[in-house]
Design a protein around this motif. Structure first.
Motif, PDB file in Angstrom:
ATOM      1  N   VAL A 263      -4.634   0.150  -8.514  1.00  0.00           N
ATOM      2  CA  VAL A 263      -3.579   1.127  -8.752  1.00  0.00           C
ATOM      3  C   VAL A 263      -4.223   2.482  -8.999  1.00  0.00           C
ATOM      4  N   ALA A 264      -3.719   3.506  -8.339  1.00  0.00           N
ATOM      5  CA  ALA A 264      -4.246   4.866  -8.487  1.00  0.00           C
ATOM      6  C   ALA A 264      -4.236   5.283  -9.952  1.00  0.00           C
ATOM      7  N   GLY A 265      -5.358   5.862 -10.406  1.00  0.00           N
ATOM      8  CA  GLY A 265      -5.456   6.352 -11.762  1.00  0.00           C
ATOM      9  C   GLY A 265      -5.853   5.318 -12.793  1.00  0.00           C
ATOM     10  N   HIS A 266      -6.046   4.071 -12.377  1.00  0.00           N
ATOM     11  CA  HIS A 266      -6.417   3.009 -13.306  1.00  0.00           C
ATOM     12  C   HIS A 266      -7.585   2.224 -12.714  1.00  0.00           C
TER      13      HIS A 266
ATOM     14  N   ILE B 144       0.839  -1.193   0.000  1.00  0.00           N
ATOM     15  CA  ILE B 144       0.000   0.000   0.000  1.00  0.00           C
ATOM     16  C   ILE B 144       0.882   1.254   0.000  1.00  0.00           C
ATOM     17  N   GLY B 145       0.621   2.143  -0.940  1.00  0.00           N
ATOM     18  CA  GLY B 145       1.377   3.386  -1.045  1.00  0.00           C
ATOM     19  C   GLY B 145       2.664   3.274  -1.853  1.00  0.00           C
TER      20      GLY B 145
ATOM     21  N   THR C 172       0.558   4.161  -7.958  1.00  0.00           N
ATOM     22  CA  THR C 172       0.678   3.813  -6.548  1.00  0.00           C
ATOM     23  C   THR C 172      -0.412   2.821  -6.172  1.00  0.00           C
ATOM     24  N   VAL C 173      -0.053   1.817  -5.401  1.00  0.00           N
ATOM     25  CA  VAL C 173      -1.035   0.828  -4.957  1.00  0.00           C
ATOM     26  C   VAL C 173      -1.979   1.492  -3.959  1.00  0.00           C
ATOM     27  N   GLU C 174      -3.267   1.486  -4.281  1.00  0.00           N
ATOM     28  CA  GLU C 174      -4.284   2.077  -3.409  1.00  0.00           C
ATOM     29  C   GLU C 174      -4.858   1.063  -2.433  1.00  0.00           C
TER      30      GLU C 174
END
Length: 69
Positions: free
Chosen positions: A52-55, A23-24, A36-38
């Motif tokens: 993943v952030a943004g995807h 995470i992070g 970044t792993v959400e």
């Protein structure tokens, strides 16, 4: 402790360990997505998956090609 309860405890311990490690962190997936792993998610049919952030979507952790240390 009953055997099933022991197995469940091991799964949860490993899940929390994976959370703390991923995470992070920045990752690059085998399909070229990066970010970044959400979050991590346990999927009954597919196992451990990450977002993943943004995807939009969730991918198996096995698709991580590079991860920030």
């Amino acid at each position: 402790m009953p055997r099933a309860k022991t197995h469940a405890a091991v799964i949860l311990r490993e899940y929390h360990q994976a959370e703390s490690e991923l995470i992070g962190k920045a990752v690059v997936l085998t399909d070229g997505k990066a970010g970044t792993v959400e979050g991590l998610h346990l999927d009954e049919a597919h196992g451990l998956r990450l977002s993943v952030a943004g995807h939009p979507g969730k991918w198996p952790v096995s698709t991580i090609m590079l991860a920030q240390k």
